[in-house]
Every structure is written in C-alpha cells, then in structure tokens.
Design an enzyme around this catalytic site. Structure first.
Site, mmCIF file in Angstrom:
data_model
loop_
_atom_site.group_PDB
_atom_site.id
_atom_site.type_symbol
_atom_site.label_atom_id
_atom_site.label_comp_id
_atom_site.label_asym_id
_atom_site.label_seq_id
_atom_site.Cartn_x
_atom_site.Cartn_y
_atom_site.Cartn_z
ATOM 1 N N ASP A 221 -2.468 -0.992 -12.022
ATOM 2 C CA ASP A 221 -3.677 -1.568 -11.434
ATOM 3 C C ASP A 221 -3.717 -1.135 -9.971
ATOM 4 O OD1 ASP A 221 -5.639 -3.136 -10.250
ATOM 5 O OD2 ASP A 221 -5.029 -4.997 -11.214
ATOM 6 N N LEU A 226 0.983 -3.202 -6.120
ATOM 7 C CA LEU A 226 2.255 -2.876 -6.751
ATOM 8 C C LEU A 226 2.195 -1.508 -7.407
ATOM 9 C CD1 LEU A 226 2.950 -6.297 -8.513
ATOM 10 C CD2 LEU A 226 4.079 -5.439 -6.440
ATOM 11 N N ASP A 280 0.527 17.986 -7.571
ATOM 12 C CA ASP A 280 1.007 18.964 -6.587
ATOM 13 C C ASP A 280 2.438 18.647 -6.170
ATOM 14 O OD1 ASP A 280 -1.314 20.399 -6.594
ATOM 15 O OD2 ASP A 280 -2.122 19.522 -4.754
#
Length: 304
Positions: A221, A226, A280
């Site tokens: 989320d 978090l 990347d």
C-alpha cells in the site's frame, strides 16, 4: 488525500527511445492534447539520464505547475529523483514496455491523450516513496519495487543483451539465470527483527508490481508508510518455475517457501548482489530502504 491544483504550465520530459521508439509519438500526442486544454508546455529531452534529471530539476526549481514524464518506468524514475519531496506533482504518460508505475497509479496505458487529460484535470494524490541509501551515502528514490537476488541478476543480464528486443529479452535472460540459480545468503534487518535466509530473491515494495505486472508484493500500500518485503526461499529449480506464473496474480505469497514482512525501514545485505529499483540498477548491496510518507505528489484519478 486528494487535492485540486490549477495546471497552467507543465514541463514535459520525453524519452524518445521508450517503448522501442514509441516515446516520441506518445509525447507529441500528449503535448498536443495539453495545449488543446490551454496548458503551456515546455518540452525536455535530455541527452542521457543524468542530463534529463538535471533538466527536470531545473524545471521544478523554475516554478512549473507539474512535471510530466513520457516513457517507461526508467524514465519515470528520472522524474522521481527530481520531484521527490518537492511538492510539485508529477504526471505520467506511459510509453514503455512494463509501465508498472502507471499500473500502480491508475494512469491510462496506450492512450497518451487520456493520460494528458489526467494531468490537465489537476487532481493530485499523495504517495509514499522508498528512499534507498547506498553504502557511499548517495540516495535514490523508488516508486515501485527494490529487487535483489535472482530478479536483479536477470535484469543485469538483460541489460547486457542486445537481442532480442522488448520483454522477450527479459524472458531469455530469466531462462539463462534459471539454469544457474543458487542460494543467496541474505541478511534482512527490519524494524523489529533480523532475518538471515538462503533466498532466491528478496523484493521490497512501495508498490505492488515490477517487470510489467508481476505482483511480487501484492498487498503493498503506497500510502501506509510501510514497505512490504517478499522473500522467496531457495529451493529446487522446479519449484521456482512453478512459482513465477503465480506472481502475475500475487498468489505466490500463499506458498510455504515464500515469506512476507512489513517494515518502515529495511536493510539488505548479500555479497556480490546488486539492487535494482523501478527496473534500473542502483548499486551493490548493502542498501538501506526507508518508506517516506507523502514524499510524492502525483496527478491521478485513482484513489490513494
């Protein structure tokens, strides 16, 4: 949280090489649509990633209402480095092969005109970002997944390959790495525990997916402050082959050799393994990753 912002002038960062050349076409369509919507547009095309980042940062410091990025996840990553914690919203014109940021933020894919309308409408959402600190103290911002282990080795190999093009190159690199997969001893330091494990891969998610829709952290989320951590423990090659199809639905986390954690800060260590963020290469482990609440403002119609 959603707010409304008047969008009168936009700096548009275009990666002409994104999506096998689709970036330039998508950029022209988006710019034309923004001008139809009476938005003043300044186009930015950098000679390389560092130059593009500097131009984007200059545009933000110069007072643009928004930074729009035309390209894939790598291009959007350039925009994140400039826009993070600036308060200036970023808009997405997806034109890459993976488009995981667009998927995460609900931006229309394959329709640069519709994506430009999202920018012109001026609906701004707040999102967390992952702040990665490397061993030399340098910082890289990430919007979706920070990967280490098998998947970062696959990305490393794919980046060295000139053939085939597109997603098939990633698939071929995966097959090569699968033939020589080995246990990777990770030390994972979380807020309230330390995990040492022989892993195939460890993924740290601010968002849910990478690699064009692989939901490696399906419950992540981007507004909860978090990071979600998915650990695939090392096992037989056949088990790994069965796991990957399940990643697209996020059901791999139900398997007994997959562990998940949630933490505000994560420190990853593994000898000889690079970290990748948003597709990347970031640099070698160890790295420290921290969830930074509301570090990004993004133009989006999707609920936060």
């Amino acid at each position: 949280m959603s707010t409304q912002k008047a969008i009168e002038k936009v700096a548009v960062l275009i990666n002409p090489l994104a999506g096998n050349g689709n970036g330039l076409t998508a950029g022209h369509k988006a710019v034309a649509r923004l001008r139809e919507r009476e938005v003043a547009v300044t186009e930015i095309i950098g000679t390389d990633a560092d130059h593009a980042r500097k131009l984007a940062l200059r545009a933000i410091e110069g007072g643009t209402d928004a930074l729009a990025v035309v390209g894939g996840d790598g291009s959007i990553s350039i925009g994140l480095q400039a826009a993070a914690q600036s308060g200036v919203p970023i808009g997405l014109i997806p034109a890459g092969t993976g488009n995981d940021h667009a998927r995460e933020f609900g931006t229309p894919v394959g329709d640069p005109v519709a994506a430009a309308d999202v920018i012109a409408d001026g609906e701004v959402q707040e999102s967390d970002l992952a702040r990665i600190t490397l061993g030399d103290g340098s910082v890289v911002w990430a919007g979706t997944i920070v990967a280490s282990g098998f998947d970062s080795l696959v990305a490393d190999r794919a980046n060295r390959m000139s053939w085939p093009k597109g997603r098939m190159r990633y698939n071929l690199a995966m097959l090569v790495e699968l033939s020589q997969v080995k246990p990777l001893r990770h030390r994972i330091e979380l807020d309230d525990e330390t995990v040492q494990v022989d892993a195939t891969l460890v993924a740290v998610g601010n968002g849910r997916s990478y690699g064009g829709g692989m939901q490696i952290c399906p419950k992540a989320d981007r507004t909860d402050g978090l990071l979600d951590v998915t650990v695939v423990e090392h096992g037989r090659r056949s088990r790994l082959v069965r796991l990957f199809p399940r990643v697209y639905k996020g059901t791999h986390v139900e398997l007994p050799d997959v562990q998940t954690y949630r933490s505000r800060t994560v420190r990853l260590q593994c000898e000889g393994i690079p970290a990748y963020a948003d597709g990347d290469r970031v640099g070698p482990l160890p790295v420290t990753i921290e969830a930074v609440p509301a570090a990004l403002h993004i133009l989006s119609h999707a609920p936060a």
